[in-house]
Every structure is written in structure tokens, then in C-alpha cells.
Write a protein that holds these residues in place. Structure first.
Motif, PDB file in Angstrom:
ATOM      1  N   ALA A  61       0.874 -13.166   9.196  1.00 30.13           N
ATOM      2  CA  ALA A  61       1.562 -12.646   8.016  1.00 30.13           C
ATOM      3  C   ALA A  61       1.933 -11.180   8.185  1.00 30.13           C
ATOM      4  CB  ALA A  61       0.678 -12.821   6.782  1.00 30.13           C
ATOM      5  N   GLY A  62       1.077 -10.428   8.888  1.00 29.62           N
ATOM      6  CA  GLY A  62       1.307  -9.009   9.080  1.00 29.62           C
ATOM      7  C   GLY A  62       2.089  -8.665  10.329  1.00 29.62           C
ATOM      8  N   LEU A  63       2.659  -9.667  10.993  1.00 29.50           N
ATOM      9  CA  LEU A  63       3.524  -9.482  12.168  1.00 29.50           C
ATOM     10  C   LEU A  63       2.787  -8.918  13.371  1.00 29.50           C
ATOM     11  CD1 LEU A  63       6.749  -8.046  10.453  1.00 29.50           C
ATOM     12  CD2 LEU A  63       5.969 -10.420  10.624  1.00 29.50           C
ATOM     13  N   LEU A  64       1.476  -9.071  13.403  1.00 33.71           N
ATOM     14  CA  LEU A  64       0.718  -8.706  14.592  1.00 33.71           C
ATOM     15  C   LEU A  64       0.775  -9.811  15.638  1.00 33.71           C
ATOM     16  CD1 LEU A  64      -2.433  -7.080  12.963  1.00 33.71           C
ATOM     17  CD2 LEU A  64      -0.740  -5.907  14.382  1.00 33.71           C
ATOM     18  N   GLU A  65       0.945 -11.041  15.182  1.00 32.10           N
ATOM     19  CA  GLU A  65       1.103 -12.189  16.077  1.00 32.10           C
ATOM     20  C   GLU A  65       2.363 -12.945  15.678  1.00 32.10           C
ATOM     21  OE1 GLU A  65      -2.255 -14.773  16.472  1.00 32.10           O
ATOM     22  OE2 GLU A  65      -3.712 -13.136  16.303  1.00 32.10           O
ATOM     23  N   ARG A  66       3.028 -13.494  16.671  1.00 30.90           N
ATOM     24  CA  ARG A  66       4.194 -14.329  16.393  1.00 30.90           C
ATOM     25  C   ARG A  66       3.747 -15.773  16.174  1.00 30.90           C
ATOM     26  NH1 ARG A  66       9.221 -12.175  17.518  1.00 30.90           N
ATOM     27  NH2 ARG A  66       9.247 -10.239  18.724  1.00 30.90           N
ATOM     28  N   PRO A  67       4.284 -16.440  15.177  1.00 25.00           N
ATOM     29  CA  PRO A  67       3.966 -17.863  15.026  1.00 25.00           C
ATOM     30  C   PRO A  67       4.609 -18.676  16.136  1.00 25.00           C
ATOM     31  CG  PRO A  67       5.693 -17.242  13.480  1.00 25.00           C
ATOM     32  CD  PRO A  67       5.238 -15.964  14.148  1.00 25.00           C
ATOM     33  N   ASP A  68       3.989 -19.771  16.501  1.00 30.96           N
ATOM     34  CA  ASP A  68       4.582 -20.671  17.483  1.00 30.96           C
ATOM     35  C   ASP A  68       5.744 -21.445  16.876  1.00 30.96           C
ATOM     36  OD1 ASP A  68       2.656 -19.970  19.452  1.00 30.96           O
ATOM     37  OD2 ASP A  68       1.221 -21.317  18.483  1.00 30.96           O
ATOM     38  N   SER A  69       5.678 -21.607  15.560  1.00 29.27           N
ATOM     39  CA  SER A  69       6.754 -22.293  14.838  1.00 29.27           C
ATOM     40  C   SER A  69       6.731 -21.810  13.396  1.00 29.27           C
ATOM     41  CB  SER A  69       6.557 -23.816  14.891  1.00 29.27           C
ATOM     42  OG  SER A  69       5.297 -24.179  14.330  1.00 29.27           O
ATOM     43  N   ALA A  89       8.175  -1.432  13.501  1.00 27.57           N
ATOM     44  CA  ALA A  89       8.682  -0.571  12.431  1.00 27.57           C
ATOM     45  C   ALA A  89       8.344  -1.144  11.061  1.00 27.57           C
ATOM     46  CB  ALA A  89      10.191  -0.400  12.579  1.00 27.57           C
ATOM     47  N   ILE A  90       8.451  -2.453  10.908  1.00 31.14           N
ATOM     48  CA  ILE A  90       8.121  -3.085   9.626  1.00 31.14           C
ATOM     49  C   ILE A  90       6.627  -2.947   9.334  1.00 31.14           C
ATOM     50  CG2 ILE A  90       7.987  -5.293   8.413  1.00 31.14           C
ATOM     51  CD1 ILE A  90      10.621  -6.061   9.780  1.00 31.14           C
ATOM     52  N   ARG A  91       5.795  -3.181  10.351  1.00 30.47           N
ATOM     53  CA  ARG A  91       4.352  -3.021  10.159  1.00 30.47           C
ATOM     54  C   ARG A  91       4.000  -1.599   9.744  1.00 30.47           C
ATOM     55  NH1 ARG A  91       3.866  -5.855  15.057  1.00 30.47           N
ATOM     56  NH2 ARG A  91       3.271  -3.931  16.124  1.00 30.47           N
ATOM     57  N   ARG A  92       4.639  -0.629  10.373  1.00 33.06           N
ATOM     58  CA  ARG A  92       4.322   0.761  10.092  1.00 33.06           C
ATOM     59  C   ARG A  92       4.723   1.153   8.674  1.00 33.06           C
ATOM     60  NH1 ARG A  92       6.672   3.058  14.341  1.00 33.06           N
ATOM     61  NH2 ARG A  92       8.672   3.370  13.299  1.00 33.06           N
ATOM     62  N   ASN A  93       5.844   0.614   8.202  1.00 35.64           N
ATOM     63  CA  ASN A  93       6.388   1.058   6.926  1.00 35.64           C
ATOM     64  C   ASN A  93       6.046   0.152   5.746  1.00 35.64           C
ATOM     65  OD1 ASN A  93       7.654   3.153   8.318  1.00 35.64           O
ATOM     66  ND2 ASN A  93       9.520   1.951   8.648  1.00 35.64           N
ATOM     67  N   ARG A 164      -5.665   5.252   3.989  1.00 37.84           N
ATOM     68  CA  ARG A 164      -4.770   5.274   5.150  1.00 37.84           C
ATOM     69  C   ARG A 164      -3.834   4.064   5.140  1.00 37.84           C
ATOM     70  NH1 ARG A 164      -7.504   4.526  10.916  1.00 37.84           N
ATOM     71  NH2 ARG A 164      -7.989   2.562   9.868  1.00 37.84           N
ATOM     72  N   ALA A 165      -4.352   2.898   4.752  1.00 41.13           N
ATOM     73  CA  ALA A 165      -3.556   1.668   4.773  1.00 41.13           C
ATOM     74  C   ALA A 165      -2.381   1.726   3.805  1.00 41.13           C
ATOM     75  CB  ALA A 165      -4.446   0.466   4.452  1.00 41.13           C
ATOM     76  N   VAL A 166      -2.525   2.472   2.715  1.00 49.24           N
ATOM     77  CA  VAL A 166      -1.457   2.527   1.710  1.00 49.24           C
ATOM     78  C   VAL A 166      -0.695   3.845   1.764  1.00 49.24           C
ATOM     79  CG1 VAL A 166      -2.705   0.946   0.201  1.00 49.24           C
ATOM     80  CG2 VAL A 166      -2.975   3.410  -0.118  1.00 49.24           C
ATOM     81  N   ALA A 167      -0.950   4.655   2.784  1.00 48.21           N
ATOM     82  CA  ALA A 167      -0.344   5.987   2.860  1.00 48.21           C
ATOM     83  C   ALA A 167       1.174   5.938   2.870  1.00 48.21           C
ATOM     84  CB  ALA A 167      -0.855   6.732   4.093  1.00 48.21           C
ATOM     85  N   ASN A 168       1.751   4.906   3.499  1.00 46.14           N
ATOM     86  CA  ASN A 168       3.207   4.791   3.579  1.00 46.14           C
ATOM     87  C   ASN A 168       3.790   3.916   2.484  1.00 46.14           C
ATOM     88  OD1 ASN A 168       3.648   6.527   5.727  1.00 46.14           O
ATOM     89  ND2 ASN A 168       3.408   4.924   7.278  1.00 46.14           N
ATOM     90  N   ALA A 169       3.011   3.708   1.404  1.00 48.53           N
ATOM     91  CA  ALA A 169       3.468   2.895   0.273  1.00 48.53           C
ATOM     92  C   ALA A 169       4.020   1.551   0.735  1.00 48.53           C
ATOM     93  CB  ALA A 169       4.518   3.647  -0.545  1.00 48.53           C
ATOM     94  N   PRO A 170       3.194   0.736   1.400  1.00 50.77           N
ATOM     95  CA  PRO A 170       3.676  -0.556   1.913  1.00 50.77           C
ATOM     96  C   PRO A 170       3.995  -1.533   0.793  1.00 50.77           C
ATOM     97  CG  PRO A 170       1.297  -0.443   2.081  1.00 50.77           C
ATOM     98  CD  PRO A 170       1.753   0.915   1.627  1.00 50.77           C
ATOM     99  N   LEU A 171       4.714  -2.586   1.152  1.00 47.50           N
ATOM    100  CA  LEU A 171       4.994  -3.658   0.203  1.00 47.50           C
ATOM    101  C   LEU A 171       3.799  -4.583   0.056  1.00 47.50           C
ATOM    102  CD1 LEU A 171       8.582  -4.613   1.451  1.00 47.50           C
ATOM    103  CD2 LEU A 171       7.992  -3.189  -0.520  1.00 47.50           C
ATOM    104  N   VAL A 172       3.071  -4.769   1.161  1.00 48.65           N
ATOM    105  CA  VAL A 172       1.982  -5.743   1.206  1.00 48.65           C
ATOM    106  C   VAL A 172       0.749  -5.099   1.837  1.00 48.65           C
ATOM    107  CG1 VAL A 172       1.198  -7.913   2.252  1.00 48.65           C
ATOM    108  CG2 VAL A 172       3.518  -7.740   1.337  1.00 48.65           C
TER     109      VAL A 172
END
Length: 232
Positions: A61-69, A89-93, A164-172
Motif C-alpha cells: 500500500a505504501g509503494l515500498l513493494e510492487r504487487p505481482d498483480s 517521490a510519492i512515498r516522500r511526499n 517525523r512521519a507526518v512532517a510532509n503532511a502526507p495523504l496517508v
């Protein structure tokens, strides 16, 4: 209490997601045609036994791993086929992560740990320091801003990690057993701070936890069964 339904316009959506690991010529299937939606402003508990795939779901969900499908959509954008740089870039922001262990950088102060992701995004040190101090104050660790992680208690370290996790005002916000290393009283205190931050900011949060008391305080609960995400 009746489970809260996810918003019609989800901020995070997984559709038919599959994920398997291959060891010694065998495929270990973790996720199989898994569907999940996280509504805007919703706080969802992910409760499942160890080894069921909670971390895999969070990492996918957090784009650290790619789904196989399958597809992973964040704010309506299909992220499944993006390049590694685009996903980074998406993970960072747009995505904030909190883990069971705080993973703070030991050579930096609490304030500096919260400043770093903002400066990587392009903020000046002055602007990053101002927001970092505000977040630490909100998490009730402001007076400890100049202390390094080794000088902080476990609960303080985790509250800095949340800031730190919310420092960049993430969506999720995705959290993997964020209170797992804490005693029950400290865990409750840290979760109260996390919950207040999520509610006040309008964040959407998926939080894996073994603590059923904490899970019951969220909008709804889901688990993993036979590789699928199901409501509890």
C-alpha cells in the motif's frame, strides 16, 4: 458498534492485489486478489496474527513493494506501473510510515530528525525547523527537541517518529505495530497522541496492531484471511 463504511471516494485503494515470495523453488502466497479501500479521514485497524501478511500489505500500500498483480491507487492515481523514482517521490511526499521500532537517526536531535524529510522535499532549514518544533510540541515532546534518540524514553522516541512521519503532511499514514515495543500505559499514551493528530489533521491511517483495545478505538477493523482483506 456497527463498522464505519469507507468513503465513496477513497484516498487509498487496492484492487485484486497479489503478492508472493519465492523460496527454494516454492511460491509463498501472501496476498491473493486482495481488495482494500481507505476512506479520506478514516482510521482503520489491521489486526491479524504474526505471519499473516500485515507488513506485506502495508509495504504494498505504501509503494515500498510492487504487487505481482493488481492495482494500487493513491488519491486516484494508479501507482502500480510508475518508475522507481516516481514511487519514491510519492512515498516522500504523500505517505508517512511509522514502525514498531522508531528508526530515528541516532546522530541527530529530535528536532533534526523531523526536519530532515522536509528538507529533502525542498523546504529551507528555517521553515523545516519551525514546523518540526510545532509537531513536537503537538506530540508533547517539544521540550525534548534538542535531545538525541538515546536520551529519550521509548514513548518519547515513538512520538518523535510519528512527528517525523507526518512532517510532509502526507495523504496517508501507515503504521506497523507502532506501540508494539511499549508497555501498556505508554502504548495507550502514544496512541492517544497519534489518534489526536490523525483526527485533527484529517489524515487517513491504516494501523497494524495486536492490541485489540486500541483497535476498538478506530473507525473499523480489518484482517487478512487466505490472502484477502476482510472486515472484522
Amino acid at each position: 458498534m456497527m463498522a464505519k463504511k469507507p468513503a465513496l471516494d477513497p484516498i487509498l485503494k487496492l484492487t485484486n492485489v497479489g503478492r508472493a515470495y519465492h523460496e527454494a523453488g516454492r511460491a509463498l502466497v501472501i496476498l491473493k486478489d486482495a481488495d482494500f479501500s481507505l476512506g479520506r479521514g478514516e482510521m482503520v485497524a489491521l489486526v491479524a496474527p504474526s505471519g499473516a501478511g500485515k507488513s506485506t500489505l502495508l509495504h504494498t500500500a505504501g509503494l515500498l513493494e510492487r504487487p505481482d498483480s493488481g492495482d494500487v491507487l493513491l488519491d486516484g492515481r494508479d501507482c502500480s506501473a510508475l518508475s522507481d523514482d516516481e514511487r519514491t517521490a510519492i512515498r516522500r511526499n504523500d505517505v508517512g510510515f511509522v514502525y514498531q521500532f522508531h528508526h530515528l537517526l541516532p546522530e541527530f536531535t529530535a528536532l533534526e530528525n523531523v526536519m530532515i524529510p522536509q528538507m529533502l522535499r525542498g523546504l529551507t532549514s528555517a521553515a523545516a525547523a519551525e514546523r518540526a518544533q510545532q509537531l513536537l510540541d503537538y506530540m508533547k515532546v517539544g521540550p525534548r527537541a534538542t535531545h538525541r534518540p538515546s536520551e529519550l524514553s521509548g514513548g518519547e522516541q515513538q512520538r518523535v517518529a510519528i512527528a517525523r512521519a507526518v512532517a510532509n503532511a502526507p495523504l496517508v499514514l501507515l503504521a506497523d505495530e507502532p506501540t508494539g515495543n511499549l508497555d501498556p500505559q505508554t502504548a495507550s499514551y502514544v496512541f492517544e497522541a497519534l489518534e489526536a493528530l490523525v483526527r485533527q489533521s484529517g489524515l487517513s491511517a491504516l494501523i497494524a496492531t495486536h492490541n485489540h483495545d486500541l483497535a476498538a478505538r478506530m473507525d473499523r477493523r480489518v484482517t487478512l484471511k487466505d490472502g484477502k482483506v476482510v472486515d472484522v
